[in-house]
Design a protein around this motif. Structure first.
Motif, mmCIF file in Angstrom:
data_model
loop_
_atom_site.group_PDB
_atom_site.id
_atom_site.type_symbol
_atom_site.label_atom_id
_atom_site.label_comp_id
_atom_site.label_asym_id
_atom_site.label_seq_id
_atom_site.Cartn_x
_atom_site.Cartn_y
_atom_site.Cartn_z
ATOM 1 N N TRP A 1 28.746 37.460 50.130
ATOM 2 C CA TRP A 1 28.632 36.028 49.904
ATOM 3 C C TRP A 1 27.552 35.663 48.889
ATOM 4 N N GLY A 2 27.119 36.627 48.101
ATOM 5 C CA GLY A 2 26.103 36.338 47.102
ATOM 6 C C GLY A 2 25.393 37.616 46.710
ATOM 7 N N VAL A 3 24.346 37.486 45.952
ATOM 8 C CA VAL A 3 23.583 38.648 45.508
ATOM 9 C C VAL A 3 22.802 39.214 46.692
ATOM 10 N N GLY A 4 23.304 40.319 47.248
ATOM 11 C CA GLY A 4 22.659 40.937 48.402
ATOM 12 C C GLY A 4 22.889 40.197 49.707
ATOM 13 N N VAL A 5 23.828 39.263 49.723
ATOM 14 C CA VAL A 5 24.099 38.449 50.916
ATOM 15 C C VAL A 5 25.448 38.865 51.509
ATOM 16 N N PHE A 6 25.436 39.299 52.776
ATOM 17 C CA PHE A 6 26.662 39.769 53.421
ATOM 18 C C PHE A 6 26.812 39.155 54.804
ATOM 19 N N GLY A 7 28.009 38.663 55.089
ATOM 20 C CA GLY A 7 28.317 38.138 56.404
ATOM 21 C C GLY A 7 28.030 36.653 56.538
ATOM 22 N N ALA A 8 28.741 36.033 57.477
ATOM 23 C CA ALA A 8 28.666 34.583 57.676
ATOM 24 C C ALA A 8 27.270 34.102 58.043
ATOM 25 N N GLN A 9 26.586 34.836 58.913
ATOM 26 C CA GLN A 9 25.257 34.403 59.368
ATOM 27 C C GLN A 9 24.264 34.385 58.206
ATOM 28 N N ALA A 10 24.219 35.459 57.453
ATOM 29 C CA ALA A 10 23.308 35.531 56.309
ATOM 30 C C ALA A 10 23.672 34.480 55.268
ATOM 31 N N ALA A 11 24.980 34.236 55.062
ATOM 32 C CA ALA A 11 25.419 33.243 54.081
ATOM 33 C C ALA A 11 25.007 31.836 54.493
ATOM 34 N N ALA A 12 25.208 31.503 55.769
ATOM 35 C CA ALA A 12 24.838 30.169 56.255
ATOM 36 C C ALA A 12 23.335 29.929 56.106
ATOM 37 N N GLN A 13 22.549 30.954 56.392
ATOM 38 C CA GLN A 13 21.093 30.832 56.263
ATOM 39 C C GLN A 13 20.672 30.779 54.795
ATOM 40 N N HIS B 1 35.109 26.062 61.939
ATOM 41 C CA HIS B 1 35.331 25.549 60.578
ATOM 42 C C HIS B 1 35.396 26.690 59.563
ATOM 43 N N LEU B 2 34.491 27.656 59.689
ATOM 44 C CA LEU B 2 34.462 28.748 58.714
ATOM 45 C C LEU B 2 35.668 29.660 58.885
ATOM 46 N N LYS B 3 36.083 29.896 60.107
ATOM 47 C CA LYS B 3 37.266 30.733 60.340
ATOM 48 C C LYS B 3 38.492 30.106 59.688
ATOM 49 N N ARG B 4 38.657 28.810 59.895
ATOM 50 C CA ARG B 4 39.799 28.116 59.288
ATOM 51 C C ARG B 4 39.674 28.092 57.763
ATOM 52 N N LYS C 1 44.310 40.713 65.242
ATOM 53 C CA LYS C 1 43.926 39.829 64.150
ATOM 54 C C LYS C 1 42.526 39.241 64.351
ATOM 55 N N GLN C 2 42.159 38.974 65.593
ATOM 56 C CA GLN C 2 40.840 38.395 65.828
ATOM 57 C C GLN C 2 39.740 39.387 65.450
ATOM 58 N N ARG C 3 39.921 40.652 65.794
ATOM 59 C CA ARG C 3 38.931 41.666 65.436
ATOM 60 C C ARG C 3 38.847 41.828 63.920
ATOM 61 N N ILE C 4 39.986 41.786 63.244
ATOM 62 C CA ILE C 4 40.003 41.894 61.781
ATOM 63 C C ILE C 4 39.237 40.742 61.156
ATOM 64 N N LEU C 5 39.514 39.520 61.628
ATOM 65 C CA LEU C 5 38.821 38.358 61.082
ATOM 66 C C LEU C 5 37.333 38.406 61.396
ATOM 67 N N HIS C 6 36.997 38.846 62.595
ATOM 68 C CA HIS C 6 35.590 38.974 62.996
ATOM 69 C C HIS C 6 34.840 39.917 62.058
ATOM 70 N N LEU C 7 35.400 41.095 61.806
ATOM 71 C CA LEU C 7 34.749 42.049 60.914
ATOM 72 C C LEU C 7 34.665 41.507 59.492
ATOM 73 N N TYR C 8 35.731 40.874 59.046
ATOM 74 C CA TYR C 8 35.714 40.326 57.684
ATOM 75 C C TYR C 8 34.601 39.294 57.521
ATOM 76 N N LEU C 9 34.496 38.383 58.477
ATOM 77 C CA LEU C 9 33.477 37.340 58.395
ATOM 78 C C LEU C 9 32.065 37.918 58.440
ATOM 79 N N ASN C 10 31.886 39.033 59.123
ATOM 80 C CA ASN C 10 30.560 39.631 59.250
ATOM 81 C C ASN C 10 30.188 40.558 58.105
ATOM 82 N N TYR C 11 31.173 40.977 57.294
ATOM 83 C CA TYR C 11 30.866 41.948 56.236
ATOM 84 C C TYR C 11 31.292 41.489 54.842
ATOM 85 N N ALA C 12 31.886 40.309 54.735
ATOM 86 C CA ALA C 12 32.250 39.798 53.408
ATOM 87 C C ALA C 12 30.994 39.564 52.570
#
Length: 230
Positions: free
Chosen positions: A164-176, A72-75, A151-162
């Motif tokens: 997402w908030g004040v001091g919040v980086f990456g999908a895992q930290a954002a979801a939590q 869902h997040l990738k899409r 493209k998969q590696r690019i998207l993977h890195l983007y999702l992990n380093y984007a």
């Protein structure tokens, strides 16, 4: 005497030009070596993370495998940030033209044409500074990334380093941070909301009841099913 001075000035200018060109090539080689390394190894931190670390007491960042990020997040991210992600080679000239025309009609900058790859280049290596030099360097790094990563590696890195908030980086930290769950468990609405935050993550971290954020979330939700994943 005049000819000697002219010759001397020309020599100095040529030498300065060669020095500048040599430094330019050295910097580009430095970036390219890092891009090659990041094809296989996840960075310890991004340039944006290092910048934020000077302003906030703690950085939240927990990179995870591509398979541990909800589809869902990738899409959602592709729908929100770069709907032609699979079709371009890093720089989407069509999107840039549309953004320019839209901004011209509005009389101000309200839409950007940056691709996911361009944003990754900026996040990993550069800064939020707005200048022609920074944009030129971003474009060069973007081409490097597209040349050595799929493209998969690019998207993977983007999702992990984007960001997402004040001091919040990456999908895992954002979801939590926002939902108290791992990135693998995000549902469609939660994913769309996170993707909708990306243009102004620090702002929406502090203004989560924003009407614009809500409407953009609905927009992303509508487009998500049509997005192709790498």
């Amino acid at each position: 005497m005049g000819n000697r001075r002219s010759f001397s000035l020309t020599s100095i200018l040529v030498r300065l030009g060669l020095i500048f060109f040599g430094l330019f090539c050295f910097v580009q080689c430095f970036y390219f070596v890092q891009v090659l390394w990041f094809r296989f190894v996840d960075p310890e931190q991004s340039a944006f993370m290092a910048e934020q670390a000077k302003q906030v007491p703690m950085i939240k960042h927990h990179p995870v495998a591509y398979q541990r990020i909800a589809v869902h997040l990738k899409r959602a991210v592709i729908a929100a940030e770069d709907q032609r992600f699979e079709k371009h080679d890093g720089i989407d000239w069509e999107a840039i033209e549309k953004a320019w025309m839209h901004n011209r009609d509005k009389g101000r900058v309200v839409r950007g044409g940056s691709t996911i790859t361009q944003q990754l280049a900026k996040n990993l290596f550069l800064s939020g500074e707005r200048s022609y030099w920074r944009k030129a360097q971003e474009a060069l790094i973007t081409l490097m990334i597209e040349a050595v990563m799929d493209k998969q590696r690019i998207l993977h890195l983007y999702l992990n380093y984007a960001e997402w908030g004040v001091g919040v980086f990456g999908a895992q930290a954002a979801a939590q941070h926002y939902f108290g769950i791992p990135a693998s468990q995000l549902n469609a609405y939660q994913a769309a909301r996170l993707a909708a935050m990306l243009p102004r993550p620090r702002h929406y971290d502090k203004h989560r009841d924003s009407a614009f954020l809500a409407s953009r979330t609905e927009f992303v939700l509508r487009w998500m099913p049509q997005m192709q994943l790498p």
